[in-house]
Write a protein that holds these residues in place. Structure first.
Motif, short mmCIF file in Angstrom:
data_model
loop_
_atom_site.label_atom_id
_atom_site.label_comp_id
_atom_site.label_asym_id
_atom_site.label_seq_id
_atom_site.Cartn_x
_atom_site.Cartn_y
_atom_site.Cartn_z
N THR A 53 15.90 -1.10 -13.66
CA THR A 53 14.94 -1.41 -12.60
C THR A 53 14.03 -2.56 -13.02
O THR A 53 13.57 -2.61 -14.16
CB THR A 53 14.08 -0.16 -12.29
N MET A 54 13.80 -3.46 -12.08
CA MET A 54 12.89 -4.60 -12.28
C MET A 54 11.76 -4.47 -11.27
O MET A 54 11.99 -4.12 -10.11
CB MET A 54 13.64 -5.91 -12.04
N GLU A 55 10.54 -4.72 -11.71
CA GLU A 55 9.39 -4.78 -10.82
C GLU A 55 8.79 -6.18 -10.91
O GLU A 55 8.68 -6.74 -11.99
CB GLU A 55 8.30 -3.79 -11.23
N ILE A 56 8.39 -6.73 -9.76
CA ILE A 56 7.69 -8.02 -9.72
C ILE A 56 6.40 -7.83 -8.92
O ILE A 56 6.40 -7.19 -7.86
CB ILE A 56 8.55 -9.12 -9.06
N PHE A 57 5.32 -8.39 -9.45
CA PHE A 57 4.00 -8.33 -8.83
C PHE A 57 3.54 -9.76 -8.52
O PHE A 57 3.64 -10.63 -9.40
CB PHE A 57 2.97 -7.71 -9.79
N LEU A 58 3.05 -9.99 -7.31
CA LEU A 58 2.54 -11.31 -6.92
C LEU A 58 1.14 -11.19 -6.35
O LEU A 58 0.88 -10.31 -5.53
CB LEU A 58 3.45 -11.94 -5.84
N LYS A 59 0.28 -12.08 -6.78
CA LYS A 59 -1.07 -12.16 -6.25
C LYS A 59 -1.26 -13.58 -5.73
O LYS A 59 -0.98 -14.54 -6.45
CB LYS A 59 -2.08 -11.86 -7.37
N PHE A 60 -1.71 -13.70 -4.47
CA PHE A 60 -1.87 -15.02 -3.85
C PHE A 60 -3.33 -15.42 -3.75
O PHE A 60 -4.22 -14.57 -3.61
CB PHE A 60 -1.28 -15.02 -2.44
N LYS A 61 -3.56 -16.71 -3.77
CA LYS A 61 -4.85 -17.28 -3.40
C LYS A 61 -4.52 -18.36 -2.39
O LYS A 61 -3.79 -19.31 -2.72
CB LYS A 61 -5.57 -17.86 -4.61
N GLY A 62 -5.01 -18.20 -1.16
CA GLY A 62 -4.56 -19.09 -0.10
C GLY A 62 -3.07 -18.82 0.11
O GLY A 62 -2.65 -17.67 0.18
N ASP A 63 -2.29 -19.89 0.15
CA ASP A 63 -0.85 -19.65 0.35
C ASP A 63 -0.06 -19.88 -0.94
O ASP A 63 1.14 -20.07 -0.92
CB ASP A 63 -0.31 -20.54 1.48
N LYS A 64 -0.77 -19.84 -2.09
CA LYS A 64 -0.06 -20.07 -3.37
C LYS A 64 -0.24 -18.89 -4.33
O LYS A 64 -1.29 -18.24 -4.32
CB LYS A 64 -0.56 -21.35 -4.03
N VAL A 65 0.76 -18.66 -5.14
CA VAL A 65 0.71 -17.58 -6.13
C VAL A 65 -0.28 -17.96 -7.23
O VAL A 65 -0.15 -19.00 -7.87
CB VAL A 65 2.11 -17.35 -6.75
N LYS A 66 -1.30 -17.10 -7.41
CA LYS A 66 -2.26 -17.37 -8.49
C LYS A 66 -1.98 -16.50 -9.71
O LYS A 66 -2.44 -16.78 -10.80
CB LYS A 66 -3.70 -17.20 -8.01
N ASP A 67 -1.21 -15.41 -9.52
CA ASP A 67 -0.84 -14.57 -10.65
C ASP A 67 0.50 -13.90 -10.33
O ASP A 67 0.75 -13.53 -9.19
CB ASP A 67 -1.92 -13.52 -10.90
N ALA A 68 1.32 -13.77 -11.35
CA ALA A 68 2.63 -13.14 -11.17
C ALA A 68 3.00 -12.43 -12.47
O ALA A 68 2.64 -12.89 -13.56
CB ALA A 68 3.69 -14.19 -10.83
N SER A 69 3.69 -11.31 -12.33
CA SER A 69 4.09 -10.59 -13.54
C SER A 69 5.32 -9.74 -13.24
O SER A 69 5.77 -9.65 -12.10
CB SER A 69 2.93 -9.72 -14.04
N PHE A 70 5.84 -9.12 -14.29
CA PHE A 70 7.04 -8.29 -14.14
C PHE A 70 6.96 -7.12 -15.10
O PHE A 70 6.18 -7.12 -16.07
CB PHE A 70 8.30 -9.11 -14.46
#
Ligand code: FES
Length: 147
Positions: free
Chosen positions: A57-74
């Protein structure tokens, strides 16, 4: 006895490291040993958990600021290549807008490490790419709902 066991373990680790460097290159090996972005993100804007046909299993987390990714992790419970590819997928997501995120494919992921991944591990890169696209899809659905 303890010294023999230590020697055996050290030899085995050395063989595994040599094999990993041969298969994934130095850059891939370094990422495997110390993968950046390997943690959850609280209250992500986009999140997905996908289990591949291999059972990992893979998990991906995305956090946006405006319309761009400001943080990402797995996070993953998978193999070494899945750790490398999850880390690369998260790294590629930084600063991207949704349209640019759709360009993060399995090939885009492995190109960062010079395309070095054994054919039998390509599905690990595909799992990372698929999970990233699913996290993006969840983000877009949430955004649509909040309008
Ligand atoms: Fe399952 Fe690599 S073997 S993700």
């Amino acid at each position: 006895m303890s010294d023999e066991l230590d020697d055996f373990i050290n030899d085995l680790q050395g063989e595994l490291n040599t094999r990993a460097i041969k298969d994934y290159g130095q850059a891939g090996f370094e990422r495997w040993k110390n993968p950046p972005h390997n943690h959850p993100i609280k209250n992500p804007d986009g999140y997905a958990s996908v289990t591949g046909s291999c059972g990992d299993t893979m998990e991906i987390f995305l956090k946006f600021k405006g319309d761009k990714v400001k943080d990402a992790s797995f996070q993953t419970n998978g193999c070494g290549p899945s750790i490398i590819c999850g880390s690369l997928a998260a790294e590629l997501a930084f600063g991207k807008n949704p349209e640019e995120l759709t360009e993060i494919t399995n090939n885009a992921i492995i190109n960062i490490i010079g395309g070095r991944i054994p054919e039998e591990d390509m599905h690990c890169a595909s799992l990372a790419a698929e999970t990233l696209q699913e996290a993006l899809s969840q983000y877009m659905k949430n955004k649509q709902r909040s309008k």
